[in-house]
Design a protein around this motif. Structure first.
Motif, PDB file in Angstrom:
ATOM      1  N   ILE A   1       0.835  -1.205   0.000  1.00 13.32           N
ATOM      2  CA  ILE A   1       0.000   0.000   0.000  1.00 13.32           C
ATOM      3  C   ILE A   1       0.876   1.265   0.000  1.00 13.32           C
ATOM      4  O   ILE A   1       0.834   2.081   0.928  1.00 13.32           O
ATOM      5  N   PRO A   2       1.686   1.454  -1.033  1.00 13.37           N
ATOM      6  CA  PRO A   2       2.599   2.600  -1.042  1.00 13.37           C
ATOM      7  C   PRO A   2       1.871   3.928  -1.225  1.00 13.37           C
ATOM      8  O   PRO A   2       0.841   3.993  -1.896  1.00 13.37           O
ATOM      9  N   GLU A   3       2.428   4.948  -0.612  1.00 11.40           N
ATOM     10  CA  GLU A   3       1.903   6.306  -0.801  1.00 11.40           C
ATOM     11  C   GLU A   3       2.324   6.858  -2.161  1.00 11.40           C
ATOM     12  O   GLU A   3       1.637   7.695  -2.728  1.00 11.40           O
ATOM     13  N   VAL A   4       3.492   6.413  -2.639  1.00 13.33           N
ATOM     14  CA  VAL A   4       4.031   6.889  -3.913  1.00 13.33           C
ATOM     15  C   VAL A   4       4.404   5.683  -4.769  1.00 13.33           C
ATOM     16  O   VAL A   4       5.012   4.730  -4.282  1.00 13.33           O
ATOM     17  N   ILE A   5       4.022   5.745  -6.043  1.00 12.60           N
ATOM     18  CA  ILE A   5       4.373   4.725  -7.027  1.00 12.60           C
ATOM     19  C   ILE A   5       5.094   5.436  -8.169  1.00 12.60           C
ATOM     20  O   ILE A   5       4.588   6.430  -8.700  1.00 12.60           O
ATOM     21  N   ILE A   6       6.268   4.933  -8.517  1.00 12.99           N
ATOM     22  CA  ILE A   6       7.007   5.488  -9.651  1.00 12.99           C
ATOM     23  C   ILE A   6       7.268   4.345 -10.623  1.00 12.99           C
ATOM     24  O   ILE A   6       7.725   3.272 -10.218  1.00 12.99           O
ATOM     25  N   GLY A   7       6.965   4.568 -11.885  1.00  8.08           N
ATOM     26  CA  GLY A   7       7.163   3.518 -12.881  1.00  8.08           C
ATOM     27  C   GLY A   7       7.756   4.049 -14.160  1.00  8.08           C
ATOM     28  O   GLY A   7       7.692   5.253 -14.443  1.00  8.08           O
ATOM     29  N   THR A   8       8.340   3.132 -14.904  1.00 14.49           N
ATOM     30  CA  THR A   8       8.842   3.516 -16.211  1.00 14.49           C
ATOM     31  C   THR A   8       7.663   3.795 -17.134  1.00 14.49           C
ATOM     32  O   THR A   8       6.606   3.182 -17.012  1.00 14.49           O
ATOM     33  N   ASP A   9       7.855   4.728 -18.034  1.00 14.32           N
ATOM     34  CA  ASP A   9       6.803   5.066 -18.979  1.00 14.32           C
ATOM     35  C   ASP A   9       7.028   4.311 -20.282  1.00 14.32           C
ATOM     36  O   ASP A   9       7.879   3.435 -20.369  1.00 14.32           O
ATOM     37  N   PHE A  10       6.313   4.679 -21.301  1.00 16.07           N
ATOM     38  CA  PHE A  10       6.227   3.942 -22.560  1.00 16.07           C
ATOM     39  C   PHE A  10       7.438   4.208 -23.446  1.00 16.07           C
ATOM     40  O   PHE A  10       7.332   4.802 -24.517  1.00 16.07           O
ATOM     41  N   ASP A  11       8.638   3.778 -22.987  1.00 19.18           N
ATOM     42  CA  ASP A  11       9.862   3.881 -23.782  1.00 19.18           C
ATOM     43  C   ASP A  11       9.765   2.985 -25.011  1.00 19.18           C
ATOM     44  O   ASP A  11       8.864   2.162 -25.121  1.00 19.18           O
ATOM     45  N   PHE A  12      10.756   3.064 -25.878  1.00 19.94           N
ATOM     46  CA  PHE A  12      10.718   2.267 -27.103  1.00 19.94           C
ATOM     47  C   PHE A  12      10.974   0.783 -26.879  1.00 19.94           C
ATOM     48  O   PHE A  12      10.601  -0.046 -27.684  1.00 19.94           O
TER      49      PHE A  12
END
Length: 196
Positions: free
Chosen positions: A102-113
């Motif tokens: 249950i994280p307060e912040v989620i960071i993910g990679t975006d739609f790279d090639f």
């Protein structure tokens, strides 16, 4: 202390995605890094795991907070990927992690090639949507960024303290929905305080 989870495909993407702010984030959050992909060769996989754990330790991320899903690396040039071939288990794995932490912040990679980056981006979007849909009161801060265009293939402008002083990457953004001039940058503690 709240939790922050970073979802990336490969061992090095944690640095490419947000290495400039990881040291700050570990002071504010219990930071986890989730790697979706790993080499199919056991010797190479073992080496990559050790290197990833050591890289995370440089930022102060605990070994127990480094998660390897062990999904296959997919060559970017073969035109096929397990995710687009119908295997959506990664979404379930992401949902399980989100439910447990249950994280307060989620960071993910975006739609790279790269196909693995795209798979993580699409899977994470769906997993976050599903979790927020089942728990209507859960509203994490959800940020995404490019690992290749803004870091790996970017120019060496890491010392730039103002977004206006950063330079256009060597290659254009592969996701045409985004424009270089519309990006945000989290490069100082003063600016990060607005987000975190």
């Amino acid at each position: 202390m709240g939790k922050l989870v970073k979802f990336v495909p490969h061992q090095d993407d944690e640095t490419n995605l947000a290495g400039n702010i990881l040291s700050y984030l570990v002071k504010q959050y219990d930071v986890y890094v989730v790697y979706s992909s790993l080499d199919a060769n056991p010797d190479k996989a073992s080496t990559r795991k050790k290197e990833a754990i050591n890289a995370c330790a440089v930022y102060g991320i605990e070994k127990d907070n480094v998660i390897f899903l062990g999904l296959p690396d997919t060559p970017n040039r073969n035109g096929r990927h397990f995710f687009t071939d119908g295997d959506k288990n990664i979404i379930l794995k992401f949902e399980k992690i989100l439910r447990n932490l249950i994280p307060e912040v989620i960071i993910g990679t975006d739609f790279d090639f790269h196909s693995d980056h795209r798979m993580v981006s699409l899977s994470l979007d769906e997993a976050v949507f599903n979790i927020m849909n089942e728990n209507k009161t859960y509203t994490p801060l959800y940020l995404k960024g490019f690992c290749y265009e803004t870091a790996y293939y970017g120019v060496d402008d890491y010392s730039a303290t103002d977004l206006k002083n950063t330079k256009v990457a060597k290659m254009p953004l592969s996701n045409v929905s985004y424009k270089w001039e519309d990006r945000i940058s989290l490069n100082s503690q003063e600016k990060m305080a607005l987000f975190f």
